[in-house]
Motif scaffolding. Structure first.
Motif, mmCIF file in Angstrom:
data_model
loop_
_atom_site.group_PDB
_atom_site.id
_atom_site.type_symbol
_atom_site.label_atom_id
_atom_site.label_comp_id
_atom_site.label_asym_id
_atom_site.label_seq_id
_atom_site.Cartn_x
_atom_site.Cartn_y
_atom_site.Cartn_z
ATOM 1 N N PHE A 1 0.826 -1.202 0.000
ATOM 2 C CA PHE A 1 0.000 0.000 0.000
ATOM 3 C C PHE A 1 0.864 1.258 0.000
ATOM 4 O O PHE A 1 0.563 2.234 -0.685
ATOM 5 C CB PHE A 1 -0.933 -0.009 1.206
ATOM 6 C CG PHE A 1 -1.914 -1.140 1.201
ATOM 7 C CD1 PHE A 1 -3.132 -1.017 0.552
ATOM 8 C CD2 PHE A 1 -1.636 -2.342 1.834
ATOM 9 C CE1 PHE A 1 -4.054 -2.061 0.537
ATOM 10 C CE2 PHE A 1 -2.541 -3.392 1.824
ATOM 11 C CZ PHE A 1 -3.745 -3.254 1.164
ATOM 12 N N ALA A 2 1.947 1.216 0.779
ATOM 13 C CA ALA A 2 2.832 2.375 0.830
ATOM 14 C C ALA A 2 3.463 2.642 -0.530
ATOM 15 O O ALA A 2 3.712 3.792 -0.896
ATOM 16 C CB ALA A 2 3.913 2.157 1.881
ATOM 17 N N SER A 3 3.715 1.606 -1.312
ATOM 18 C CA SER A 3 4.311 1.787 -2.633
ATOM 19 C C SER A 3 3.370 2.531 -3.580
ATOM 20 O O SER A 3 3.804 3.074 -4.593
ATOM 21 C CB SER A 3 4.687 0.432 -3.234
ATOM 22 O OG SER A 3 3.527 -0.314 -3.573
ATOM 23 N N LEU A 4 2.090 2.549 -3.249
ATOM 24 C CA LEU A 4 1.104 3.280 -4.043
ATOM 25 C C LEU A 4 0.890 4.704 -3.533
ATOM 26 O O LEU A 4 0.087 5.451 -4.084
ATOM 27 C CB LEU A 4 -0.237 2.541 -4.015
ATOM 28 C CG LEU A 4 -0.252 1.118 -4.571
ATOM 29 C CD1 LEU A 4 -1.593 0.462 -4.299
ATOM 30 C CD2 LEU A 4 0.043 1.125 -6.058
ATOM 31 N N GLY A 5 1.606 5.064 -2.463
ATOM 32 C CA GLY A 5 1.454 6.395 -1.907
ATOM 33 C C GLY A 5 0.484 6.476 -0.745
ATOM 34 O O GLY A 5 0.055 7.559 -0.358
ATOM 35 N N PHE A 6 0.142 5.329 -0.147
ATOM 36 C CA PHE A 6 -0.823 5.282 0.945
ATOM 37 C C PHE A 6 -0.139 5.086 2.289
ATOM 38 O O PHE A 6 0.920 4.465 2.388
ATOM 39 C CB PHE A 6 -1.786 4.101 0.759
ATOM 40 C CG PHE A 6 -2.772 4.267 -0.342
ATOM 41 C CD1 PHE A 6 -4.056 4.710 -0.074
ATOM 42 C CD2 PHE A 6 -2.412 4.013 -1.651
ATOM 43 C CE1 PHE A 6 -4.971 4.871 -1.096
ATOM 44 C CE2 PHE A 6 -3.320 4.172 -2.681
ATOM 45 C CZ PHE A 6 -4.599 4.603 -2.400
ATOM 46 N N ALA A 7 -0.793 5.575 3.329
ATOM 47 C CA ALA A 7 -0.516 5.096 4.670
ATOM 48 C C ALA A 7 -1.442 3.901 4.913
ATOM 49 O O ALA A 7 -2.540 3.827 4.353
ATOM 50 C CB ALA A 7 -0.793 6.191 5.693
ATOM 51 N N VAL A 8 -0.998 2.975 5.735
ATOM 52 C CA VAL A 8 -1.837 1.823 6.058
ATOM 53 C C VAL A 8 -1.814 1.601 7.564
ATOM 54 O O VAL A 8 -0.771 1.747 8.206
ATOM 55 C CB VAL A 8 -1.378 0.550 5.298
ATOM 56 C CG1 VAL A 8 0.060 0.202 5.619
ATOM 57 C CG2 VAL A 8 -2.284 -0.633 5.626
ATOM 58 N N VAL A 9 -2.969 1.314 8.110
ATOM 59 C CA VAL A 9 -3.113 1.000 9.534
ATOM 60 C C VAL A 9 -3.670 -0.412 9.635
ATOM 61 O O VAL A 9 -4.705 -0.726 9.034
ATOM 62 C CB VAL A 9 -4.063 1.997 10.229
ATOM 63 C CG1 VAL A 9 -4.328 1.581 11.676
ATOM 64 C CG2 VAL A 9 -3.483 3.403 10.176
ATOM 65 N N ALA A 10 -2.979 -1.272 10.384
ATOM 66 C CA ALA A 10 -3.389 -2.673 10.516
ATOM 67 C C ALA A 10 -3.588 -3.000 11.993
ATOM 68 O O ALA A 10 -2.604 -3.248 12.712
ATOM 69 C CB ALA A 10 -2.336 -3.594 9.905
#
Length: 327
Positions: A104-113
């Protein structure tokens, strides 16, 4: 299943809305729950992984019952605010690893898991492989809705619903979303949810509770949709006795298809026609009740409860379409 049988089955699913009805007190019930869940992220600290281009952290927040919950976060260094995805995990599965989150970060997103609560020892052995599709929809529903209590107690509909293990997980999922919205790197206008199985149900439920604050959700084979059709025969009779109405209403307060009626954001879902943990009828009952026009269902006739590479590609397209992420 013969090809013509698949075709007729899909035709049936396209118009199936399920047996479980959304009770009149649904909106009031969940509005009260949302008021109870206004946590902020605390104890934000660097995670024990190193990456020169990504920021890897963990934070905790309080659940409505006072339990401290933990979530992992990963994002590109520097830029903010960022479109953000909350990734809810399936039953019995540990939170996804940092390498998976980096997609997800590679697409420019932050991710919360968020980490999900541990299963009680009494059911851990039976349910620890539910994410692999090794637990039936009926057994999952019986535990998470606490049907034995529903069938014996004389408590009110609201009290019955709050006793169910599923209630606390939905409450937790919303609490995580609220805490996520307050993180400084999150673009509050572009928060999305995603999950498989149990995680798919929590992603859908949270999107419904967030309303206009959710920019989109993705769910693959979500659990607990059309729950009345999953429980053992005779548990909740069609006969409208006070007891049976109370049971049906309590289940309706927690049913994924009830939440689906409140979705207001773009939607991407997947249904595996051989899934026995998340029955296709339930997945379509939820999907068919979603009132938005921007929705899509991907159907996989030869898959069961498992990861599907094609659907993960569709997720990327969905994220970039509705969030402004970048390759």
């Amino acid at each position: 299943m013969l090809m013509r049988d698949i075709s007729s089955y899909r035709d049936f699913l396209k118009t199936y809305h399920g047996l479980t009805l959304c009770p009149d007190v649904f909106d009031e019930f969940w509005a009260d729950v949302c008021v109870e869940n206004k946590p902020e992220a605390r104890e934000v600290r660097k995670a024990s992984v190193n990456c020169s281009r990504l920021t890897c952290e963990e934070f905790t927040h309080l659940a409505s019952d006072g339990v401290s919950l933990k979530a992992h976060t990963l994002r590109p260094r520097g830029a903010a605010p960022l479109p953000t995805v909350i990734l809810y995990t399936d039953c019995g599965r540990e939170v996804r690893g940092w390498l998976h989150l980096a997609r997800f970060a590679s697409l420019g997103f932050a991710v919360v898991a968020p980490e999900i609560r541990s299963l009680p020892q009494a059911v851990r052995t039976s349910f620890e492989k539910a994410w692999k599709g090794e637990v039936s929809a009926g057994n999952l529903t019986a535990y998470y809705f606490n049907v034995n209590v529903l069938n014996t107690t004389e408590d009110s509909v609201v009290e019955c619903a709050r006793r169910a293990p599923l209630f606390q997980l939905i409450s937790d999922a919303y609490a995580t979303a609220h805490a996520t919205q307050l993180l400084p790197f999150v673009d509050k206008g572009c928060l999305m949810t995603w999950g498989e199985g149990l995680g798919g149900a929590l992603a859908l439920d949270t999107a419904a509770l967030l309303g206009s604050q959710c920019a989109g959700f993705m769910a693959q084979n979500p659990f607990f949709a059309d729950s009345e059709s999953c429980v053992t025969d005779g548990f909740c009779s069609a006969q409208e006795t006070p007891k049976n109405v109370r049971i049906a209403d309590a289940m309706g307060l927690l049913d994924t298809a009830s939440f689906a009626e409140r979705i207001t954001c773009p939607t991407l879902m997947a249904c595996s026609l051989e899934d026995r943990s998340s029955l296709p009828e339930g997945t379509f009952a939820a999907y068919n009740r979603i009132p938005v026009e921007q929705k899509r269902m991907a159907v996989y006739p030869r898959h069961a409860h498992e990861r599907i590479n094609d659907f993960e590609n569709l997720q990327i397209d969905f994220l970039l379409t509705y969030s402004g992420g970048r390759l």
